[in-house]
Design a protein around this motif. Structure first.
Motif, short mmCIF file in Angstrom:
data_model
loop_
_atom_site.label_atom_id
_atom_site.label_comp_id
_atom_site.label_asym_id
_atom_site.label_seq_id
_atom_site.Cartn_x
_atom_site.Cartn_y
_atom_site.Cartn_z
N GLY A 344 -0.76 -4.66 3.71
CA GLY A 344 -2.06 -3.81 4.28
C GLY A 344 -3.11 -4.57 5.57
N GLU A 345 -3.61 -4.88 4.55
CA GLU A 345 -4.95 -6.65 5.55
C GLU A 345 -4.43 -7.29 6.22
OE1 GLU A 345 -6.67 -3.58 3.48
OE2 GLU A 345 -5.40 -4.96 2.29
N ALA A 346 -3.47 -8.30 5.60
CA ALA A 346 -3.22 -9.88 6.62
C ALA A 346 -1.60 -9.11 7.70
CB ALA A 346 -1.80 -9.96 5.84
N CYS A 347 -1.05 -8.17 7.36
CA CYS A 347 0.21 -7.12 8.45
C CYS A 347 -0.83 -5.85 8.95
CB CYS A 347 1.24 -6.97 8.18
SG CYS A 347 2.77 -8.92 7.70
N GLY A 348 -0.95 -5.05 8.86
CA GLY A 348 -2.05 -4.63 9.36
C GLY A 348 -1.43 -3.39 9.29
N PHE A 349 -0.74 -2.91 8.57
CA PHE A 349 0.30 -1.24 8.01
C PHE A 349 -0.11 -0.53 6.88
CE2 PHE A 349 3.35 -4.35 10.71
CZ PHE A 349 3.80 -3.92 11.75
N TRP A 350 0.37 0.18 7.29
CA TRP A 350 -0.12 1.92 6.63
C TRP A 350 0.84 1.77 5.16
CZ3 TRP A 350 2.07 5.84 4.88
CH2 TRP A 350 1.50 6.70 4.12
N TYR A 351 -0.05 1.90 3.80
CA TYR A 351 0.72 2.10 2.94
C TYR A 351 -0.17 3.75 1.95
CZ TYR A 351 -2.66 -0.26 0.69
OH TYR A 351 -3.15 -1.58 0.24
N PRO A 352 0.73 4.43 1.52
CA PRO A 352 0.25 4.86 0.43
C PRO A 352 -1.19 4.77 -0.24
CG PRO A 352 2.37 5.07 -0.29
CD PRO A 352 2.55 4.21 0.90
N GLN A 353 -2.67 5.36 -0.42
CA GLN A 353 -3.75 4.70 -1.64
C GLN A 353 -2.74 5.12 -2.56
OE1 GLN A 353 -5.50 1.68 -0.44
NE2 GLN A 353 -4.95 1.01 1.43
N LYS A 354 -2.94 6.60 -2.61
CA LYS A 354 -3.17 7.24 -4.08
C LYS A 354 -1.50 6.90 -4.50
CE LYS A 354 -5.07 11.00 -2.06
NZ LYS A 354 -5.42 12.62 -2.05
N LEU A 355 -0.54 6.22 -4.19
CA LEU A 355 0.44 5.76 -4.53
C LEU A 355 0.51 4.96 -5.39
CD1 LEU A 355 3.39 7.28 -5.84
CD2 LEU A 355 4.33 6.29 -3.77
N ALA A 356 -0.27 3.75 -4.47
CA ALA A 356 -0.34 2.43 -5.00
C ALA A 356 -1.78 2.36 -5.61
CB ALA A 356 -1.05 2.15 -3.52
N ARG A 357 -2.77 3.02 -6.14
CA ARG A 357 -3.06 2.88 -7.14
C ARG A 357 -2.75 3.91 -8.42
NH1 ARG A 357 -9.05 5.35 -3.70
NH2 ARG A 357 -8.87 3.49 -2.85
N LEU A 358 -1.86 4.69 -7.82
CA LEU A 358 -0.74 5.13 -9.10
C LEU A 358 -0.39 4.15 -9.74
CD1 LEU A 358 -0.34 7.40 -10.66
CD2 LEU A 358 1.68 8.09 -9.37
N HIS A 359 0.24 3.29 -9.30
CA HIS A 359 1.20 1.76 -9.44
C HIS A 359 0.27 1.46 -11.22
CE1 HIS A 359 3.47 -1.75 -7.88
NE2 HIS A 359 3.20 -1.19 -9.44
N PHE A 360 -1.22 1.18 -9.90
CA PHE A 360 -1.52 -0.03 -10.75
C PHE A 360 -2.36 1.32 -11.74
CE2 PHE A 360 -6.32 -0.44 -11.97
CZ PHE A 360 -6.22 -2.23 -12.46
#
Length: 422
Positions: A344-360
């Motif tokens: 996300g922040e280093a390469c500048g590409f989108w990823y699904p935030q809700k799914l990433a937070r569910l992963h956490f």
């Protein structure tokens, strides 16, 4: 004449850079896939064996026995050092690509062969020797790229925390892997006088690499929001690397009381360094969180890493053991947080935030279940579901491949090229 010659060579130079960049992308992805496969195979086999669903002999029994080696040797080093180093390090150094790209690819091939032998052979010493060769070549590729960047730099620039973590982790590998290989050869040639050396022998250096690379990623999260001084980070991480390597080598090569004393001193020094890093990183991330920036998903993983390491430090202080297992569990948080930060922040590409937070959330719940005896099976199952969520989030991100541009105040603006007017 010179201008015309430069114009003729410009397409060749651009094509040369593109080839190396594609090579780095393929190599870094292969490192991460190897680490993910080793984690899924090792963890899955261990859970199924614990439930009595796998036979104790044959290939399935060997997979269950290979669980420590897969988790220690084929997850942390390929992911944190090889994978993130290849994918992220050139961007952090301002380079076009990694040096020694073919040697980097050879290192991946060696790792893969060693992993297959670990899962199929009853005697893992040949696999450990191959893994040592792969780890050394991977560390040499990283250090060559970093030191060459220092030589080429016309201006005196400071390394970011991520670069410090990668450099010190590679140095730890360069200093400790030969000791591991020598102990393996000694037990191989003189088996009657020396015990068999397994992956557990290398647990302390793996924990040290998790601490260095993990804190490098955590501190990198803070530096992307505000201006922070990296000198205290460099001092703490360098002291951690030096004390950890010396204490482990002394405890490995010494005998009797000297070995126990060296191990005790090493644990104390490692505990002090980790506590200092936890306190400093906690203050940084707390200020970052209060700034209400969009860097929320990597921060969750960074705080999870700090919580796991801090919990291990408390258990180490009370019971005299617990920091090394906590660091091994913290490797999961470092890898996942590093992936979201890099993508996300280093390469500048989108990823699904809700799914990433569910992963956490699933990973955090699984971690808590591990400390309850009756809930350990549930914790392992939650780890499996969390791994599926991670794979799905990564797949969706790479499939859509949408660029994201971050504004100065940290708010992420999604820019879809399709459908926008010129």
């Amino acid at each position: 004449m010179i201008s015309a010659h430069s114009q003729l060579n410009a397409p060749l130079v651009t094509e040369h850079k593109t080839v190396h960049q594609r090579q780095d992308s393929a190599a870094g992805t292969a490192y991460l896939l190897l680490a993910a496969t080793a984690a899924l195979v090792g963890g899955g086999a261990s859970v199924l064996a614990g439930l009595g669903m796998l036979p104790a002999s044959g290939v399935w029994g060997r997979l269950a026995q290979a669980h420590p080696a897969l988790m220690l040797l084929y997850v942390v080093v390929p992911a944190l050092v090889g994978g993130f180093g290849t994918l992220w390090l050139p961007r952090a150094l301002g380079r076009e690509h990694m040096l020694l790209g073919r040697l980097n690819l050879a290192s991946i091939a060696i790792f893969v062969v060693a992993a297959v032998l670990t899962c199929t052979l009853a005697d893992a010493r040949l696999a450990n020797m191959l893994w040592s060769l792969g780890a050394l070549t991977s560390a040499m590729v990283l250090l060559t790229t970093i030191f060459d960047s220092c030589a080429d730099s016309r201006e005196q620039t400071t390394f970011s925390p991520f670069v410090w973590g990668e450099m010190l982790s590679a140095i730890v590998l360069l200093l400790t892997v030969p000791v591991f290989a020598a102990a393996t050869v000694r037990s191989w040639l003189w088996s009657a006088y020396n015990p068999v050396v397994g992956a557990e022998y290398f647990a302390a250096p793996v924990g040290l690499i998790v601490l260095l690379a993990g804190f490098g990623i955590v501190f990198e999260m803070a530096t992307r929001i505000g201006q922070v001084k990296t000198a205290p980070v460099a001092y703490i991480m360098a002291a951690t690397a030096a004390s950890g390597v010396v204490a482990w080598a002394k405890s490995s090569l010494a005998h009797g009381a000297d070995s126990q004393t060296a191990q005790m001193v090493g644990n104390v020094l490692l505990g002090v360094c980790s506590l200092s890093a936890v306190c400093l990183a906690g203050l940084w991330l707390a200020g970052t969180w209060k700034a209400r920036v969009a860097l929320r998903t990597p921060l969750l993983w960074g705080m999870g890493f700090l919580a796991v390491v801090a919990g291990g430090w408390v258990v180490q202080l009370v019971q005299g053991a617990g920091l090394h297992p906590a660091l091994q569990l913290g490797a999961l948080y470092a890898v996942c947080g590093g992936f979201y930060l890099w993508r996300g922040e280093a390469c500048g590409f989108w990823y699904p935030q809700k799914l990433a937070r569910l992963h956490f959330v699933l990973t955090a719940a699984a971690t808590l279940c591990l400390f309850v005896p009756a809930m350990q099976v549930m914790g392992c199952a939650l780890f499996g579901v969390a791994a599926l969520a991670f794979v799905l989030a990564a797949f969706i991100s790479f499939q859509r491949d949408i660029p994201v541009h971050s504004t100065r105040n940290g708010a992420a603006v999604l820019q879809t090229v399709r459908g926008t007017s010129a």
